[in-house]
Design a protein around this motif. Structure first.
Motif, PDB file in Angstrom:
ATOM      1  N   GLU A  46     -20.825 -29.327 -20.931  1.00 20.66           N
ATOM      2  CA  GLU A  46     -21.788 -28.349 -20.425  1.00 20.66           C
ATOM      3  C   GLU A  46     -21.336 -27.692 -19.119  1.00 20.66           C
ATOM      4  N   LYS A  47     -20.077 -27.906 -18.729  1.00 15.72           N
ATOM      5  CA  LYS A  47     -19.643 -27.401 -17.430  1.00 15.72           C
ATOM      6  C   LYS A  47     -19.680 -25.869 -17.371  1.00 15.72           C
ATOM      7  N   ALA A  48     -19.428 -25.213 -18.510  1.00 12.17           N
ATOM      8  CA  ALA A  48     -19.455 -23.753 -18.531  1.00 12.17           C
ATOM      9  C   ALA A  48     -20.897 -23.263 -18.543  1.00 12.17           C
ATOM     10  N   SER A  49     -21.177 -22.211 -17.810  1.00 11.52           N
ATOM     11  CA  SER A  49     -22.516 -21.632 -17.773  1.00 11.52           C
ATOM     12  C   SER A  49     -22.803 -20.931 -19.095  1.00 11.52           C
ATOM     13  N   VAL A  50     -23.920 -21.303 -19.716  1.00 12.04           N
ATOM     14  CA  VAL A  50     -24.303 -20.711 -20.998  1.00 12.04           C
ATOM     15  C   VAL A  50     -25.689 -20.114 -20.862  1.00 12.04           C
ATOM     16  N   ASN A  51     -25.810 -18.842 -21.180  1.00 12.97           N
ATOM     17  CA  ASN A  51     -27.088 -18.145 -21.098  1.00 12.97           C
ATOM     18  C   ASN A  51     -27.467 -17.670 -22.502  1.00 12.97           C
ATOM     19  N   VAL A  52     -28.539 -18.226 -23.049  1.00 18.59           N
ATOM     20  CA  VAL A  52     -28.972 -17.897 -24.404  1.00 18.59           C
ATOM     21  C   VAL A  52     -30.456 -17.534 -24.360  1.00 18.59           C
ATOM     22  N   TYR A  53     -30.789 -16.342 -24.875  1.00 12.65           N
ATOM     23  CA  TYR A  53     -32.192 -15.943 -24.872  1.00 12.65           C
ATOM     24  C   TYR A  53     -32.431 -14.862 -25.928  1.00 12.65           C
ATOM     25  N   VAL A  54     -33.725 -14.603 -26.210  1.00 15.47           N
ATOM     26  CA  VAL A  54     -34.112 -13.584 -27.170  1.00 15.47           C
ATOM     27  C   VAL A  54     -34.569 -12.339 -26.424  1.00 15.47           C
ATOM     28  N   SER A  55     -34.030 -11.192 -26.821  1.00 14.54           N
ATOM     29  CA  SER A  55     -34.436  -9.910 -26.241  1.00 14.54           C
ATOM     30  C   SER A  55     -34.754  -8.958 -27.384  1.00 14.54           C
ATOM     31  N   GLY A  56     -36.053  -8.699 -27.581  1.00  9.38           N
ATOM     32  CA  GLY A  56     -36.450  -7.845 -28.700  1.00  9.38           C
ATOM     33  C   GLY A  56     -36.094  -8.491 -30.015  1.00  9.38           C
ATOM     34  N   LYS A  57     -35.267  -7.827 -30.810  1.00 11.87           N
ATOM     35  CA  LYS A  57     -34.830  -8.357 -32.096  1.00 11.87           C
ATOM     36  C   LYS A  57     -33.401  -8.901 -32.032  1.00 11.87           C
ATOM     37  N   ASN A  58     -32.958  -9.247 -30.841  1.00 13.57           N
ATOM     38  CA  ASN A  58     -31.584  -9.720 -30.668  1.00 13.57           C
ATOM     39  C   ASN A  58     -31.524 -11.086 -30.009  1.00 13.57           C
ATOM     40  N   LEU A  59     -30.600 -11.905 -30.493  1.00 11.72           N
ATOM     41  CA  LEU A  59     -30.236 -13.147 -29.832  1.00 11.72           C
ATOM     42  C   LEU A  59     -29.078 -12.817 -28.897  1.00 11.72           C
ATOM     43  N   VAL A  60     -29.257 -13.079 -27.618  1.00 14.13           N
ATOM     44  CA  VAL A  60     -28.238 -12.750 -26.614  1.00 14.13           C
ATOM     45  C   VAL A  60     -27.558 -14.041 -26.167  1.00 14.13           C
ATOM     46  N   ILE A  61     -26.232 -14.052 -26.228  1.00 13.87           N
ATOM     47  CA  ILE A  61     -25.460 -15.221 -25.802  1.00 13.87           C
ATOM     48  C   ILE A  61     -24.405 -14.755 -24.806  1.00 13.87           C
ATOM     49  N   LYS A  62     -24.389 -15.383 -23.650  1.00 12.40           N
ATOM     50  CA  LYS A  62     -23.388 -15.070 -22.627  1.00 12.40           C
ATOM     51  C   LYS A  62     -22.844 -16.381 -22.081  1.00 12.40           C
ATOM     52  N   ASN A  63     -21.531 -16.554 -22.182  1.00 13.47           N
ATOM     53  CA  ASN A  63     -20.900 -17.736 -21.596  1.00 13.47           C
ATOM     54  C   ASN A  63     -19.434 -17.458 -21.303  1.00 13.47           C
ATOM     55  N   ASP A  64     -18.718 -18.493 -20.894  1.00 11.79           N
ATOM     56  CA  ASP A  64     -17.324 -18.331 -20.491  1.00 11.79           C
ATOM     57  C   ASP A  64     -16.349 -18.576 -21.634  1.00 11.79           C
ATOM     58  N   ILE A  65     -16.875 -18.769 -22.844  1.00 14.22           N
ATOM     59  CA  ILE A  65     -16.019 -19.030 -24.007  1.00 14.22           C
ATOM     60  C   ILE A  65     -15.817 -17.732 -24.768  1.00 14.22           C
ATOM     61  N   TYR A  66     -14.556 -17.351 -24.957  1.00  9.80           N
ATOM     62  CA  TYR A  66     -14.275 -16.078 -25.630  1.00  9.80           C
ATOM     63  C   TYR A  66     -14.394 -16.187 -27.138  1.00  9.80           C
ATOM     64  N   ASP A  67     -13.895 -17.269 -27.716  1.00  8.67           N
ATOM     65  CA  ASP A  67     -13.837 -17.383 -29.184  1.00  8.67           C
ATOM     66  C   ASP A  67     -14.430 -18.716 -29.613  1.00  8.67           C
ATOM     67  N   GLU A  68     -15.561 -18.682 -30.315  1.00 10.74           N
ATOM     68  CA  GLU A  68     -16.161 -19.901 -30.814  1.00 10.74           C
ATOM     69  C   GLU A  68     -17.111 -19.584 -31.966  1.00 10.74           C
ATOM     70  N   ILE A  69     -17.512 -20.635 -32.687  1.00  8.61           N
ATOM     71  CA  ILE A  69     -18.453 -20.503 -33.787  1.00  8.61           C
ATOM     72  C   ILE A  69     -19.844 -20.846 -33.270  1.00  8.61           C
ATOM     73  N   VAL A  70     -20.809 -19.959 -33.518  1.00 11.88           N
ATOM     74  CA  VAL A  70     -22.196 -20.184 -33.113  1.00 11.88           C
ATOM     75  C   VAL A  70     -23.027 -20.465 -34.363  1.00 11.88           C
ATOM     76  N   SER A  71     -23.842 -21.515 -34.304  1.00 10.53           N
ATOM     77  CA  SER A  71     -24.721 -21.880 -35.421  1.00 10.53           C
ATOM     78  C   SER A  71     -26.156 -21.914 -34.935  1.00 10.53           C
ATOM     79  N   VAL A  72     -27.075 -21.515 -35.805  1.00 10.08           N
ATOM     80  CA  VAL A  72     -28.505 -21.514 -35.484  1.00 10.08           C
ATOM     81  C   VAL A  72     -29.216 -22.375 -36.522  1.00 10.08           C
ATOM     82  N   PHE A  73     -30.036 -23.334 -36.044  1.00  9.12           N
ATOM     83  CA  PHE A  73     -30.734 -24.256 -36.929  1.00  9.12           C
ATOM     84  C   PHE A  73     -32.232 -24.260 -36.637  1.00  9.12           C
ATOM     85  N   THR A  74     -33.004 -24.619 -37.655  1.00  5.67           N
ATOM     86  CA  THR A  74     -34.417 -24.919 -37.427  1.00  5.67           C
ATOM     87  C   THR A  74     -34.501 -26.290 -36.764  1.00  5.67           C
ATOM     88  N   MET A  75     -35.684 -26.665 -36.282  1.00  5.29           N
ATOM     89  CA  MET A  75     -35.847 -27.963 -35.652  1.00  5.29           C
ATOM     90  C   MET A  75     -35.642 -29.107 -36.646  1.00  5.29           C
TER      91      MET A  75
END
Length: 229
Positions: free
Chosen positions: A158-187
């Motif tokens: 978790e050392k890298a700053s990760v900013n994840v939030y919803v804006s309108g109809k978009n999922l916004v992800i900002k972090n220091d990782i250039y290339d990675e796989i993002v997955s979204v799951f239900t609870m």
């Protein structure tokens, strides 16, 4: 004549020792056990409390062979012995669209260079951490292996700053990782979406997402919750 037969037998034994003696569900390669079927590898990992390291490629591919050889030699051998189950999926038996590997390779739309490798979380078998393809250096493989085990002396995921939030109809992800796989799951753990992020910041349309609390994870090791209204 006896000496020639002896030499032939010796060469055959050495070949088997190097290439691995296959026994159906597993084989010995480089002195380590490699499982050859997804279900068997996952069962072994769960019973031993480990994760699965998958290598998908061709037995005749020199780059695939090079990666496998690196994994069974130090310094990688010790890490794998303690924390991982090895799974080799042969392209000749299981192509990219087979149920064996499609959960992990579906993020690729074009050509996939051999081998494809990833770490599979046995809690949710569709999660592929660190998915990458092609030739690999020992240092890169070591960093990948160390990143997904819980030893205190490894760097904090978790050392890298990760900013994840919803804006309108978009999922916004900002972090220091250039290339990675993002997955979204239900609870409950059902996969909602998976995509490859090849920028430091990305907007992902979530119009088709179900409403409620969702968990967003990155293959670099972070995890965040969002609320879709």
């Amino acid at each position: 004549m006896i000496q020639i037969k002896y030499l032939i037998s010796l060469v055959f034994v050495l070949f088997i020792a190097e290439a691995g003696a296959q026994t159906g569900d597993s084989e010995k390669y480089g002195g380590m056990t490699w499982y050859l079927k997804r279900s068997v590898a996952l069962d072994a990992a769960r019973s031993e409390g480990k994760q699965v390291f998958m290598v998908w490629g061709r037995t005749t591919c020199s780059i695939t062979t090079d990666v496998r050889r690196k994994l069974v030699k130090e310094p990688l051998r010790s890490i794998i012995s303690e924390h991982y189950i090895l799974w080799f999926s042969d392209y000749e038996k299981y192509n990219r669209y087979s149920t064996e590997v499609s959960d992990y390779l579906s993020v690729f739309s074009g050509y996939i260079a051999f081998p494809a490798i990833c770490i599979i979380d046995t809690f949710d078998v569709k999660v592929a951490y660190g998915l990458r393809t092609g030739a690999q250096e020992v240092n890169d493989l070591q960093a990948m292996l160390n990143q997904y085990v819980g030893n205190d002396h490894f760097e904090n995921k978790e050392k890298a700053s990760v900013n994840v939030y919803v804006s309108g109809k978009n999922l916004v992800i900002k972090n220091d990782i250039y290339d990675e796989i993002v997955s979204v799951f239900t609870m409950s753990g059902s996969l909602v979406d998976r995509f490859r992020k090849v920028e430091y910041g990305i907007n992902r349309n979530i119009s088709a997402y179900a409403k409620g609390i969702l968990v967003v994870t990155g293959s670099s090791g972070w995890s965040k919750k969002i609320v879709v209204e």
